[in-house]
Design a protein around this motif. Structure first.
Motif, short mmCIF file in Angstrom:
data_model
loop_
_atom_site.label_atom_id
_atom_site.label_comp_id
_atom_site.label_asym_id
_atom_site.label_seq_id
_atom_site.Cartn_x
_atom_site.Cartn_y
_atom_site.Cartn_z
N GLN A 311 -5.18 4.59 -3.49
CA GLN A 311 -5.01 5.54 -2.40
C GLN A 311 -6.13 6.58 -2.40
O GLN A 311 -6.64 6.96 -1.34
CB GLN A 311 -3.65 6.26 -2.50
N MET A 312 -6.52 7.02 -3.59
CA MET A 312 -7.63 7.97 -3.70
C MET A 312 -8.93 7.33 -3.23
O MET A 312 -9.75 7.97 -2.55
CB MET A 312 -7.75 8.47 -5.15
N LEU A 313 -9.13 6.07 -3.57
CA LEU A 313 -10.32 5.35 -3.12
C LEU A 313 -10.30 5.21 -1.60
O LEU A 313 -11.33 5.37 -0.93
CB LEU A 313 -10.37 3.98 -3.79
N ALA A 314 -9.13 4.92 -1.04
CA ALA A 314 -9.00 4.80 0.41
C ALA A 314 -9.34 6.12 1.11
O ALA A 314 -10.02 6.14 2.14
CB ALA A 314 -7.58 4.36 0.77
N ASP A 315 -8.87 7.23 0.54
CA ASP A 315 -9.19 8.54 1.11
C ASP A 315 -10.69 8.80 1.08
O ASP A 315 -11.27 9.32 2.04
CB ASP A 315 -8.45 9.64 0.35
N ARG A 316 -11.32 8.43 -0.04
CA ARG A 316 -12.76 8.66 -0.20
C ARG A 316 -13.56 7.88 0.83
O ARG A 316 -14.57 8.36 1.36
CB ARG A 316 -13.18 8.26 -1.62
N LEU A 317 -13.10 6.66 1.14
CA LEU A 317 -13.83 5.78 2.05
C LEU A 317 -13.30 5.82 3.48
O LEU A 317 -13.80 5.12 4.35
CB LEU A 317 -13.78 4.34 1.52
N ASN A 318 -12.24 6.64 3.69
CA ASN A 318 -11.64 6.77 5.02
C ASN A 318 -11.15 5.43 5.56
O ASN A 318 -11.44 5.04 6.69
CB ASN A 318 -12.64 7.40 6.01
N VAL A 319 -10.42 4.71 4.73
CA VAL A 319 -9.80 3.46 5.14
C VAL A 319 -8.29 3.56 4.96
O VAL A 319 -7.78 4.47 4.31
CB VAL A 319 -10.34 2.24 4.33
N THR A 320 -7.57 2.59 5.52
CA THR A 320 -6.12 2.62 5.51
C THR A 320 -5.57 2.47 4.10
O THR A 320 -6.08 1.68 3.30
CB THR A 320 -5.58 1.47 6.38
N HIS A 321 -4.53 3.19 3.79
CA HIS A 321 -3.86 3.09 2.49
C HIS A 321 -3.16 1.74 2.34
O HIS A 321 -2.86 1.07 3.33
CB HIS A 321 -2.79 4.19 2.35
N LEU A 322 -2.90 1.39 1.09
CA LEU A 322 -2.00 0.26 0.81
C LEU A 322 -0.65 0.52 1.47
O LEU A 322 -0.22 1.67 1.56
CB LEU A 322 -1.80 0.10 -0.70
N SER A 323 0.00 -0.54 1.87
CA SER A 323 1.33 -0.40 2.47
C SER A 323 2.35 -1.11 1.58
O SER A 323 2.59 -2.31 1.73
CB SER A 323 1.35 -1.03 3.88
N PRO A 324 2.94 -0.40 0.61
CA PRO A 324 3.92 -1.02 -0.28
C PRO A 324 5.10 -1.61 0.48
O PRO A 324 5.57 -1.03 1.48
CB PRO A 324 4.36 0.12 -1.21
N LEU A 325 5.58 -2.77 -0.01
CA LEU A 325 6.75 -3.39 0.60
C LEU A 325 8.03 -2.70 0.16
O LEU A 325 9.03 -2.73 0.87
CB LEU A 325 6.80 -4.87 0.22
N ILE A 326 8.02 -2.12 -1.05
CA ILE A 326 9.21 -1.45 -1.57
C ILE A 326 8.79 -0.09 -2.14
O ILE A 326 7.63 0.13 -2.44
CB ILE A 326 9.93 -2.27 -2.66
#
Length: 326
Positions: A311-326
């Motif tokens: 999630q931190m990497l996603a914020d740094r690169l301005n991409v969508t977060h992982l979407s956990p199933l549970i």
């Protein structure tokens, strides 16, 4: 990967490699490695656009320059070349230099298996493993993979490190602030132990296997070798990792290879287990069991700390977060 400028085809290849590692249960080479792949591209240690070139070849052999490209791209190119040669001559042997981490070795031995061949895949790596009786690291964990076809879509798949454990397992313990077993790493220097643990146990065998891989990859291909491979975590410099890929057509030898292999594997699986709760398995069964579990659960289970890193990497690169199933 696309967010740091990687082409869609190259990014797809990396994504397949990482998710397949997690799907098969080799978690240290899966999503756990994503930040390193991104950092290597972003900070110049790896050329995201590079395409491998053939430096020298014969009907059965080839020497490839990875041109400091993504290891997955270099490895796919090289094993595909080995398969092409095996189709014509019964064997293909390809060695590559100037590459980077290619993920799980089994990705490429299985590529040869899918073509009906025996597949062998080797790579050297950053020098984290101490030779037998040494304190400091001088060799990589240097993986070995062998895949061989059997009947009814069964197969043998060996995919192993020549260190006692992958470095990722040590890092996971560190993040959890848990002690690292002395059988895994030297408590003073942190260097990993070769397969077999610490001296005077049989770690000279793991050390010998690591040297064997180093000869096939670093020495034979003129890549970095031993202590001359890039140090761990230095994403600004080229790694110059070496790989070796072999594809063999079993039909060039005695007929009935697949039947004999199935007979042997099934004999072993049906042996009386030492622990009735843990049936006897052959290499490849662990991966199949893990894939079956993932299918049953409907997805891969990731540790919360790894999800947080992503999630931190996603914020740094301005991409969508992982979407956990549970």
């Amino acid at each position: 990967m696309k967010a740091v400028g990687t082409s869609e085809s190259h990014a797809d290849a990396v994504a397949i490699c990482l998710t397949q590692a997690d799907y098969k249960g080799h978690l240290c080479e899966g999503l756990y490695q994503l930040k390193t792949y991104v950092d290597e591209v972003e900070y110049g240690g790896c050329d995201k656009d590079a395409v491998p070139t053939i430096l020298k070849e014969s009907p059965v052999c080839a020497w490839v320059d990875g041109n400091n490209g993504l290891g997955v791209i270099v490895a796919n190119f090289s094993m595909n070349l080995a398969i092409q040669k095996a189709k014509k001559c019964g064997i293909g042997w390809v060695v590559a230099k100037r590459s980077n981490n290619y993920g799980i070795a089994g990705m490429y031995s299985l590529k040869a298996l899918d073509a009906g061949f025996l597949g062998l895949s080797f790579s050297n790596a950053t020098p984290l493993v101490a030779p037998s009786r040494a304190l400091e690291g001088a060799l990589g964990a240097n993986p070995i993979s062998v895949a061989a076809p059997a009947t009814n879509e069964d197969y043998f798949l060996l995919d192993m490190s020549t260190a006692t454990v992958a470095h990722g397992k040590v890092e996971i313990l560190g993040r959890k602030k848990l002690p690292v077993p002395t059988e895994w790493a030297n408590p003073v220097t942190g260097a990993l132990t070769p397969l077999g643990g610490s001296d005077p146990s049989s770690n000279y065998k793991g050390f010998g296997l690591a040297m064997f891989v180093e000869i096939l990859c670093g020495i034979l291909g003129d890549s970095g070798y031993g202590p001359y491979v890039r140090r761990y975590g230095d994403v600004h410099q080229a790694a110059n990792i070496g790989h070796c890929f072999i594809a063999v057509n079993p039909n060039y030898f005695a007929p009935g290879f697949e039947e004999r292999l199935s007979d042997l594997m099934n004999y072993i699986r049906n042996m009386q287990p030492a622990d009735p709760e843990r049936p006897v398995i052959v290499p490849g069964d662990f991966e199949r069991q893990h894939m079956s579990t993932v299918d049953h659960q409907g997805g891969i289970c990731y540790a919360k700390d790894l999800v947080k890193i992503c999630q931190m990497l996603a914020d740094r690169l301005n991409v969508t977060h992982l979407s956990p199933l549970i």
